[in-house]
Design an enzyme around this catalytic site. Structure first.
Site, mmCIF file in Angstrom:
data_model
loop_
_atom_site.group_PDB
_atom_site.id
_atom_site.type_symbol
_atom_site.label_atom_id
_atom_site.label_comp_id
_atom_site.label_asym_id
_atom_site.label_seq_id
_atom_site.Cartn_x
_atom_site.Cartn_y
_atom_site.Cartn_z
ATOM 1 N N TYR A 283 -6.398 -4.915 6.384
ATOM 2 C CA TYR A 283 -5.512 -5.116 5.230
ATOM 3 C C TYR A 283 -6.336 -5.079 3.954
ATOM 4 O O TYR A 283 -7.196 -5.930 3.730
ATOM 5 C CB TYR A 283 -4.773 -6.443 5.381
ATOM 6 C CG TYR A 283 -3.826 -6.803 4.257
ATOM 7 C CD1 TYR A 283 -3.421 -5.877 3.302
ATOM 8 C CD2 TYR A 283 -3.321 -8.092 4.161
ATOM 9 C CE1 TYR A 283 -2.549 -6.218 2.282
ATOM 10 C CE2 TYR A 283 -2.442 -8.452 3.146
ATOM 11 C CZ TYR A 283 -2.061 -7.511 2.208
ATOM 12 O OH TYR A 283 -1.200 -7.859 1.197
ATOM 13 N N LYS B 280 -3.232 -1.563 6.586
ATOM 14 C CA LYS B 280 -2.226 -1.850 5.565
ATOM 15 C C LYS B 280 -2.900 -1.634 4.219
ATOM 16 O O LYS B 280 -3.829 -2.353 3.852
ATOM 17 C CB LYS B 280 -1.703 -3.279 5.678
ATOM 18 C CG LYS B 280 -0.710 -3.641 4.569
ATOM 19 C CD LYS B 280 -0.271 -5.096 4.644
ATOM 20 C CE LYS B 280 0.654 -5.453 3.482
ATOM 21 N NZ LYS B 280 1.055 -6.892 3.498
#
Length: 293
Positions: free
Chosen positions: A133, A161
């Site tokens: 992420y 992400k």
């Protein structure tokens, strides 16, 4: 493995600041009924930074219990200390989670080599699929595509992400990591364009309050029906933008309460309830998006 509209779920709290598990169950059921493709439990939108380890683990396990296999659950496991992120990953190893979402270490600003070694340690501690992420606007460190490519060599590091909103990174990451490496947007406002350019879906804040619309939009996108998807996207754009009128998750927490989805809008310090001046902004966004009549 991970695609479509995955919600970055809020963590409902009561007026004493304790986790409200009744509201949590209601949220899980809401997303299952709306067709949401997955739930991130205790990610950064779920206030992971202000929960104790015990609360964090219980929240993930309760989300799994409430979902009862009806929707994939991804556990937030990020931390700015590698040993803590490793501990979380180990704790969820045999839990039944579909994956773990681990934000880059925040505040301490590691080098790219430090980021590589951080995620390497996590990967080697578990066989659960890992989602990297990258959100440099919140962490003050940027996980570069070249480092992502090194990490994609580990079998269980399967996705990224990307909340940079830098759409040129999609092609760069695909070139470096291959087509099988999953790319998920972390920015609702550019998420549909992200998928048009080869991404696989979104981990969404907007989905907290517009789950069915988000699920429908990304189902249409998966079928190549981008014109139909764009109609929904334009209607939801006020939410994509105004759910960040103050620091996330303050606006979306207030919005879920305004819609009656959670019992209380409480949030843990140092975050505070959405300011009185910002509340009308979010309310108007809910109305313009068609989720509040």
């Amino acid at each position: 493995m991970f695609s479509g509209s995955i919600v970055a779920l809020v963590t409902p709290l009561d007026t004493d600041g304790e986790v409200d598990y009744t509201s949590l169950k209601n949220l899980v059921d809401y997303h299952i009924n709306a067709g949401t493709d997955g739930i991130v439990a205790v990610g950064t939108t779920g206030e992971s930074a202000t929960l104790s380890v015990e609360e964090h683990v219980k929240l993930v396990m309760k989300t799994l219990e409430f979902s009862d296999g009806r929707i994939p659950v991804i556990a937030g496991t990020g931390a700015n200390a590698t040993h803590e992120a490793v501990t979380f990953s180990k704790l969820f190893r045999d839990s039944g989670v579909a994956g773990c979402l681990s934000v880059t270490p925040y505040y301490n600003k590691p080098t790219q080599e430090g980021l590589f070694l951080h995620y390497k340690a996590i990967s080697e501690s578990t066989d659960v699929p890992q989602i990297l992420y990258n959100v440099p606007g919140r962490t003050a460190v940027d996980l570069l595509p070249e480092t992502v490519a090194r990490l994609a060599e580990f079998d269980n590091i399967v996705a990224l992400k990307d909340a940079t909103a830098e759409l040129d990174r999609i092609a760069i990451t695909r070139e470096l990591c291959g087509d099988k490496f999953i790319q998920l947007s972390g920015d609702d406002a550019t998420a549909l364009e992200f998928v048009k350019m080869g991404g696989h879906g979104v981990i969404s804040v907007t989905a907290n309050v517009a789950a069915k619309d988000m699920a429908t939009m990304f189902a249409l996108a998966a079928q190549g029906k981008f014109e139909e998807a764009e109609i929904i996207n334009q209607r939801l754009m006020p939410l994509h933008q105004d759910l960040f009128v103050e620091a996330n998750p303050m606006p979306v927490k207030w919005a879920t309460h305004r819609l009656g989805m959670i019992t209380h809008p409480d949030i843990r310090l140092p975050l505070t309830e959405l300011s009185h001046s910002a509340q009308p902004v979010v309310e108007q966004a809910l109305i313009r998006a068609g989720v509040l009549k």
